[in-house]
Enzyme design. Sequence first.
Site, PDB file in Angstrom:
ATOM      1  N   ALA A 225       0.847  -1.191   0.000  1.00  0.00           N
ATOM      2  CA  ALA A 225       0.000   0.000   0.000  1.00  0.00           C
ATOM      3  C   ALA A 225       0.882   1.240   0.000  1.00  0.00           C
ATOM      4  O   ALA A 225       2.095   1.171  -0.216  1.00  0.00           O
ATOM      5  CB  ALA A 225      -0.939  -0.021   1.194  1.00  0.00           C
ATOM      6  N   SER A 226       0.280   2.387   0.282  1.00  0.00           N
ATOM      7  CA  SER A 226       1.012   3.654   0.156  1.00  0.00           C
ATOM      8  C   SER A 226       2.030   3.870   1.262  1.00  0.00           C
ATOM      9  O   SER A 226       3.041   4.533   1.059  1.00  0.00           O
ATOM     10  CB  SER A 226       0.020   4.813   0.154  1.00  0.00           C
ATOM     11  OG  SER A 226      -0.764   4.789   1.346  1.00  0.00           O
TER      12      SER A 226
ATOM     13  N   ALA B 280       3.134   1.165   3.606  1.00  0.00           N
ATOM     14  CA  ALA B 280       3.925  -0.013   3.982  1.00  0.00           C
ATOM     15  C   ALA B 280       3.576  -1.185   3.071  1.00  0.00           C
ATOM     16  O   ALA B 280       2.659  -1.103   2.246  1.00  0.00           O
ATOM     17  CB  ALA B 280       3.653  -0.374   5.443  1.00  0.00           C
TER      18      ALA B 280
ATOM     19  N   VAL C  44       3.484  -5.788   3.202  1.00  0.00           N
ATOM     20  CA  VAL C  44       3.393  -6.924   4.125  1.00  0.00           C
ATOM     21  C   VAL C  44       3.997  -8.163   3.488  1.00  0.00           C
ATOM     22  O   VAL C  44       3.778  -8.444   2.297  1.00  0.00           O
ATOM     23  CB  VAL C  44       1.919  -7.188   4.523  1.00  0.00           C
ATOM     24  CG1 VAL C  44       1.829  -8.402   5.445  1.00  0.00           C
ATOM     25  CG2 VAL C  44       1.317  -5.959   5.198  1.00  0.00           C
TER      26      VAL C  44
ATOM     27  N   LYS D  22       5.027  -6.452   8.644  1.00  0.00           N
ATOM     28  CA  LYS D  22       4.728  -5.196   7.962  1.00  0.00           C
ATOM     29  C   LYS D  22       5.944  -4.285   8.039  1.00  0.00           C
ATOM     30  O   LYS D  22       6.508  -4.074   9.119  1.00  0.00           O
ATOM     31  CB  LYS D  22       3.518  -4.519   8.632  1.00  0.00           C
ATOM     32  CG  LYS D  22       3.119  -3.199   8.017  1.00  0.00           C
ATOM     33  CD  LYS D  22       1.859  -2.658   8.720  1.00  0.00           C
ATOM     34  CE  LYS D  22       1.419  -1.325   8.149  1.00  0.00           C
ATOM     35  NZ  LYS D  22       0.183  -0.829   8.813  1.00  0.00           N
TER      36      LYS D  22
ATOM     37  N   ASP E  50      -9.430   3.124   9.166  1.00  0.00           N
ATOM     38  CA  ASP E  50      -8.951   2.937   7.790  1.00  0.00           C
ATOM     39  C   ASP E  50      -9.492   1.616   7.239  1.00  0.00           C
ATOM     40  O   ASP E  50      -8.745   0.787   6.719  1.00  0.00           O
ATOM     41  CB  ASP E  50      -7.428   2.942   7.763  1.00  0.00           C
ATOM     42  CG  ASP E  50      -6.856   3.167   6.367  1.00  0.00           C
ATOM     43  OD1 ASP E  50      -7.598   3.681   5.506  1.00  0.00           O
ATOM     44  OD2 ASP E  50      -5.686   2.835   6.135  1.00  0.00           O
TER      45      ASP E  50
END
Length: 513
Positions: free
Chosen positions: A131-132, A134, A136, A154, A289
């Site tokens: 994602a923006s 981090a 995984v 992460k 989120d």
Amino acid sequence: MGLGSTFRLIHAGWVLAREGAFSILPAESLPPMMKLGISMARLIERPSVRRTGSVERLNAALHKLGPSFVKFGQTLATRPDIVGAQAAADLSGLQDRMPPFDPALVPTILSDALGAKAAQLTEISAPIAAASIAQVHRAILRKPGDAPKRVAVKLLRPGVSERFHADTQALYAGARLAEAFAPASRRLQPTQVVQTLDHSMRLELDLRLEAAAISEMAENIKDDEGFRIPEVQWDQVAQNVLTTTWVDGIPIRDHAAIDAAGIDRKALAAKLLQGFLRHAIRDGFFHADMHPGNLFADPRSGDVIAVDFGIMGRIGKFERRFLADILYGFITRNYRLVAQRHFDIGYVPAHQSVDDFTLAIRSIGEPLHGRKATEISMAKVLGQLFTITDLFQMRTRPELVLLQKSMVLVEGVARNLDPELDIWTIAEPVVGDWLRREEGPLGRIEDFSGHLTRMGEALGRVPNLIAQAELALAEHRAMVDRPRDGLMRSGMLAVLGAAFVFLIVMTWKMLLS
């Protein structure tokens, strides 16, 4: 406001307009000035966007602009009822399918962050989600004396803090420009809103705080059903590394796989919505989120599984009561209650008419009752809300921004799962039970206990206040003539006595309220 931030803001506006960001907004439902702004922005739109209506290039543009812009795109991706199904599909790649950073950096990041304990993480996979902020990885945690355990690791993106800082400076520049050149925007408090988002994002950039958030939420929901979260592995946690137990689940946006697993999507939507409301209203601490990239369905139990707790929301007892009363007012069609609570919390200025605002709320609420989600145009509802906020000079409450944004996200995901979603019917058990408890004996006892605690704290400050007053009196006495000492001391003691009586009276009134 630096020139660099202003230039970055202008550049962002140009890129967004060029890639069709403004074409997906419901311009027909917006006020005239906003319509005009969108029309002007669309003059520089790519011909391909105008011709096809597709904004697939917007993903890459938002990613290049920075993590704050990606977050905005993630929210839009959950609302096909507002931006359209095609645009929502184009934007869905922002949720967990961003380009990963160089995998060769992973061993060094882990070693620098965890030291010798990094060696306990073995069989580290390629990124399974990026994602923006981090990405995984799957791994095996091998601790001496323990059985091997599958975990999720992460890692923050290198350099993300600097990119985020540049983003927020541009947002601050935009907020200040709005306040300077659009006085009507001041009631929305754009700078304070950016400050709220800035604070939440700064917390997201320290994964130790995310680990603590998981731990707190785990305590809150330990007796709940229908909502699960992973467990923190504290020995493998650092500022830029977070390790949790691995959870197996079906991505909540994969409706075909959910159906194939025999999971009831209506029940899943209800669990998601009720879980969020329970966390917000009962606990005052909620996942802020909850886009589809962070949500899964347990194929065995049909429960919701949530991950990525970097952005959390927290609201106090007063704000929780506000949310519960607002929802309950809409559920029971008590629009007077909804209107009054908006005045109580300061959304609507006191000089406005409660009766007129009640009528405006009724005009929103009545068309929503008894309708399926597919029969409700959220674009039109938002347009009506814009009109009402302007008509009644409503002010923004920055501390509620995360709650409002999260409700938009959660309701959007639930709508996608269950197109016939009835938010009021689903919300009533959670909201009604909480309000009945608050109004019942147990709630009253807790309120009384809180009053006693505050009274004890207030009384505990009295000796210090007396000592400070006596010190001030002694200093003043040294500066005045001796003959006036008696009169001054009497006056000061009278003031002190009055202040003490006032404190006792106010404490007593608080206990009786």
